[in-house]
Write a protein that holds these residues in place. Structure first.
Motif, PDB file in Angstrom:
ATOM      1  N   PHE A  77      44.691  48.789  45.176  1.00 16.18           N
ATOM      2  CA  PHE A  77      45.882  48.882  44.332  1.00 16.18           C
ATOM      3  C   PHE A  77      46.023  47.712  43.353  1.00 16.18           C
ATOM      4  O   PHE A  77      47.079  47.537  42.747  1.00 16.18           O
ATOM      5  CB  PHE A  77      47.135  48.986  45.218  1.00 16.18           C
ATOM      6  CG  PHE A  77      47.110  50.212  46.087  1.00 16.18           C
ATOM      7  CD1 PHE A  77      47.481  51.449  45.591  1.00 16.18           C
ATOM      8  CD2 PHE A  77      46.660  50.136  47.398  1.00 16.18           C
ATOM      9  CE1 PHE A  77      47.437  52.588  46.383  1.00 16.18           C
ATOM     10  CE2 PHE A  77      46.608  51.269  48.200  1.00 16.18           C
ATOM     11  CZ  PHE A  77      46.999  52.496  47.684  1.00 16.18           C
ATOM     12  N   GLN A  78      44.981  46.895  43.219  1.00 19.03           N
ATOM     13  CA  GLN A  78      44.976  45.820  42.230  1.00 19.03           C
ATOM     14  C   GLN A  78      43.723  45.959  41.366  1.00 19.03           C
ATOM     15  O   GLN A  78      42.713  46.519  41.805  1.00 19.03           O
ATOM     16  CB  GLN A  78      44.980  44.427  42.883  1.00 19.03           C
ATOM     17  CG  GLN A  78      46.344  43.930  43.321  1.00 19.03           C
ATOM     18  CD  GLN A  78      46.820  44.590  44.593  1.00 19.03           C
ATOM     19  OE1 GLN A  78      46.032  44.858  45.489  1.00 19.03           O
ATOM     20  NE2 GLN A  78      48.116  44.856  44.681  1.00 19.03           N
ATOM     21  N   ALA A  79      43.817  45.429  40.140  1.00 17.50           N
ATOM     22  CA  ALA A  79      42.662  45.478  39.240  1.00 17.50           C
ATOM     23  C   ALA A  79      42.669  44.260  38.325  1.00 17.50           C
ATOM     24  O   ALA A  79      43.709  43.625  38.105  1.00 17.50           O
ATOM     25  CB  ALA A  79      42.677  46.760  38.408  1.00 17.50           C
ATOM     26  N   LEU A  80      41.492  43.976  37.800  1.00 18.65           N
ATOM     27  CA  LEU A  80      41.272  42.898  36.838  1.00 18.65           C
ATOM     28  C   LEU A  80      40.636  43.524  35.610  1.00 18.65           C
ATOM     29  O   LEU A  80      39.748  44.362  35.735  1.00 18.65           O
ATOM     30  CB  LEU A  80      40.331  41.864  37.466  1.00 18.65           C
ATOM     31  CG  LEU A  80      39.840  40.694  36.616  1.00 18.65           C
ATOM     32  CD1 LEU A  80      40.972  39.710  36.371  1.00 18.65           C
ATOM     33  CD2 LEU A  80      38.686  39.978  37.334  1.00 18.65           C
ATOM     34  N   TYR A  81      41.114  43.152  34.431  1.00 18.60           N
ATOM     35  CA  TYR A  81      40.502  43.687  33.217  1.00 18.60           C
ATOM     36  C   TYR A  81      40.683  42.706  32.069  1.00 18.60           C
ATOM     37  O   TYR A  81      41.505  41.784  32.146  1.00 18.60           O
ATOM     38  CB  TYR A  81      41.063  45.067  32.848  1.00 18.60           C
ATOM     39  CG  TYR A  81      42.559  45.125  32.608  1.00 18.60           C
ATOM     40  CD1 TYR A  81      43.080  45.159  31.316  1.00 18.60           C
ATOM     41  CD2 TYR A  81      43.455  45.176  33.665  1.00 18.60           C
ATOM     42  CE1 TYR A  81      44.450  45.220  31.086  1.00 18.60           C
ATOM     43  CE2 TYR A  81      44.821  45.241  33.456  1.00 18.60           C
ATOM     44  CZ  TYR A  81      45.318  45.265  32.165  1.00 18.60           C
ATOM     45  OH  TYR A  81      46.673  45.322  31.944  1.00 18.60           O
ATOM     46  N   THR A  82      39.907  42.879  31.021  1.00 15.46           N
ATOM     47  CA  THR A  82      39.994  42.019  29.842  1.00 15.46           C
ATOM     48  C   THR A  82      40.149  42.891  28.605  1.00 15.46           C
ATOM     49  O   THR A  82      39.772  44.059  28.596  1.00 15.46           O
ATOM     50  CB  THR A  82      38.739  41.140  29.685  1.00 15.46           C
ATOM     51  OG1 THR A  82      37.587  41.987  29.570  1.00 15.46           O
ATOM     52  CG2 THR A  82      38.560  40.194  30.857  1.00 15.46           C
ATOM     53  N   ALA A  83      40.696  42.287  27.561  1.00 11.90           N
ATOM     54  CA  ALA A  83      40.833  42.985  26.278  1.00 11.90           C
ATOM     55  C   ALA A  83      40.897  41.957  25.168  1.00 11.90           C
ATOM     56  O   ALA A  83      41.367  40.830  25.371  1.00 11.90           O
ATOM     57  CB  ALA A  83      42.087  43.859  26.260  1.00 11.90           C
ATOM     58  N   GLY A  84      40.423  42.352  24.003  1.00 11.63           N
ATOM     59  CA  GLY A  84      40.521  41.479  22.842  1.00 11.63           C
ATOM     60  C   GLY A  84      41.910  41.494  22.223  1.00 11.63           C
ATOM     61  O   GLY A  84      42.296  40.567  21.521  1.00 11.63           O
ATOM     62  N   ILE A  85      42.669  42.551  22.501  1.00  8.69           N
ATOM     63  CA  ILE A  85      43.985  42.696  21.900  1.00  8.69           C
ATOM     64  C   ILE A  85      45.064  42.169  22.853  1.00  8.69           C
ATOM     65  O   ILE A  85      44.893  42.197  24.062  1.00  8.69           O
ATOM     66  CB  ILE A  85      44.277  44.168  21.535  1.00  8.69           C
ATOM     67  CG1 ILE A  85      44.162  45.058  22.789  1.00  8.69           C
ATOM     68  CG2 ILE A  85      43.339  44.658  20.441  1.00  8.69           C
ATOM     69  CD1 ILE A  85      44.584  46.487  22.566  1.00  8.69           C
ATOM     70  N   PRO A  86      46.200  41.676  22.308  1.00  8.74           N
ATOM     71  CA  PRO A  86      47.287  41.211  23.174  1.00  8.74           C
ATOM     72  C   PRO A  86      48.059  42.382  23.773  1.00  8.74           C
ATOM     73  O   PRO A  86      48.482  43.281  23.072  1.00  8.74           O
ATOM     74  CB  PRO A  86      48.165  40.380  22.234  1.00  8.74           C
ATOM     75  CG  PRO A  86      47.867  40.881  20.864  1.00  8.74           C
ATOM     76  CD  PRO A  86      46.466  41.394  20.876  1.00  8.74           C
ATOM     77  N   LEU A  87      48.169  42.376  25.086  1.00  7.32           N
ATOM     78  CA  LEU A  87      48.972  43.335  25.830  1.00  7.32           C
ATOM     79  C   LEU A  87      49.919  42.531  26.719  1.00  7.32           C
ATOM     80  O   LEU A  87      49.685  41.356  26.981  1.00  7.32           O
ATOM     81  CB  LEU A  87      48.073  44.228  26.707  1.00  7.32           C
ATOM     82  CG  LEU A  87      46.949  45.006  26.006  1.00  7.32           C
ATOM     83  CD1 LEU A  87      45.973  45.552  27.038  1.00  7.32           C
ATOM     84  CD2 LEU A  87      47.522  46.130  25.162  1.00  7.32           C
ATOM     85  N   PRO A  88      50.973  43.140  27.242  1.00  3.87           N
ATOM     86  CA  PRO A  88      51.814  42.420  28.208  1.00  3.87           C
ATOM     87  C   PRO A  88      51.137  42.435  29.577  1.00  3.87           C
ATOM     88  O   PRO A  88      50.811  43.525  30.032  1.00  3.87           O
ATOM     89  CB  PRO A  88      53.112  43.220  28.250  1.00  3.87           C
ATOM     90  CG  PRO A  88      52.983  44.292  27.210  1.00  3.87           C
ATOM     91  CD  PRO A  88      51.549  44.447  26.872  1.00  3.87           C
ATOM     92  N   GLU A  89      50.834  41.359  30.244  1.00 11.58           N
ATOM     93  CA  GLU A  89      50.974  39.987  29.773  1.00 11.58           C
ATOM     94  C   GLU A  89      49.741  39.282  30.305  1.00 11.58           C
ATOM     95  O   GLU A  89      49.475  39.339  31.495  1.00 11.58           O
ATOM     96  CB  GLU A  89      52.270  39.374  30.355  1.00 11.58           C
ATOM     97  CG  GLU A  89      52.544  37.955  29.920  1.00 11.58           C
ATOM     98  CD  GLU A  89      52.925  37.865  28.423  1.00 11.58           C
ATOM     99  OE1 GLU A  89      52.467  36.880  27.820  1.00 11.58           O
ATOM    100  OE2 GLU A  89      53.647  38.708  27.892  1.00 11.58           O
TER     101      GLU A  89
END
Length: 286
Positions: A77-89
């Motif tokens: 029920f947990q995850a880790l992810y990355t993105a180049g764009i700003p998302l909350p938070e």
């Protein structure tokens, strides 16, 4: 296909046509990460991509929801992810840095520019690396994995957020594979003291028929462990020398772990215009 991977977590949308063309994709890979003193069995969500003509159809939320549902079915029920764009938070943000290894090719391809008042020869001399390395290195082999796992585990304790890698995961992510992953150990008096790695992701050169190149060979600095702070700069310099020897045009890294601004400046890295933001799903933290 990292250890523990599940086919069900590779979620695709395909065309109904006979060719079954891949139109959209997302995947989750099992991982264990530590945030401060908490160890969490989780997944890393990655490779969200959607064919251009479908990018206004709100498929991204649908794919994220579906991969979340499939992961939840396995009790995670947990995850880790990355993105180049700003998302909350984001829980952290890292800056990309680039170190040219083949300046003229990067200039020809438009990856970099010629500073005012400088010639190509001057810039090539500026980025030229010494032929002799500070360390004697050799490629990582199977027998080195237990020692490297311990070195990495001890080194990563100084960071608040880190993967916890077991032996199978170290084997998958670090054993050298040509044009994929390159890993090396530094051995002194028959003991492995340090370790570093980088991986290959070539970038295609588009819409430039006048130049003779099809790709820019890009190396990305991956995991390392260093036995003493004073050894970090020569270790990264050795990685640069090895990447150049293998024919890479540029080495990229992020200012995480101990890749601070002063180290980047000393090794002639330049700050890029991209940032990578790190996110946790269903886990609250400062």
């Amino acid at each position: 296909m990292a250890p523990g991977w599940k086919k069900e977590w590779h979620v695709a949308i395909r065309s109904e046509a006979d060719d079954k063309k891949l139109m959209a994709f997302i995947c989750a890979v099992p991982c264990t990460f530590r945030i401060r003193s908490n160890t969490i069995e989780s997944v890393e969500v990655n490779f969200l991509c959607i064919e251009k003509s479908l990018r206004s159809k709100r498929l991204a939320p649908l794919l994220i929801k579906e991969v979340t549902r499939r992961v939840n079915l396995e009790g995670i029920f947990q995850a880790l992810y990355t993105a180049g764009i700003p998302l909350p938070e984001p829980v952290g943000t890292a800056q990309y840095y680039h170190r040219p290894l083949n300046f003229k090719k990067l200039l020809d391809c438009g990856f970099t520019y010629l500073p005012p008042g400088k010639s190509i020869e001057q810039m090539e001399n500026y980025y030229k690396l010494p032929s002799k390395s500070a360390f004697k290195i050799r490629p990582l082999c199977e027998d080195d994995l237990p020692r490297v796992m311990v070195l990495l585990e001890n080194y990563l304790q100084k960071f608040k957020l880190a993967h916890e890698l077991n032996l199978e995961e170290c084997r998958h992510w670090f054993l050298p594979r040509e044009k994929v992953i390159y890993s090396y150990v530094i051995v002194e008096a028959d003991e492995i003291l340090d370790f570093f790695s980088f991986y290959s992701i070539p970038s295609s050169i588009l819409n430039q028929p006048e130049i003779p190149y099809k790709t820019i060979e890009v190396a990305y600095l991956f995991y390392y462990s260093v036995s003493a702070e004073i050894r970090l700069l020569p270790l990264i310099k050795t990685a640069l020398q090895e990447a150049a020897r293998l024919g890479f045009d540029v080495l990229n890294c992020l200012d995480l772990m101990e890749n601070n601004e002063s180290l980047m400046s000393a090794l002639k890295f330049g700050a890029g215009d991209g940032q990578l933001r790190f996110y946790l799903y269903n886990w609250r933290t400062k």
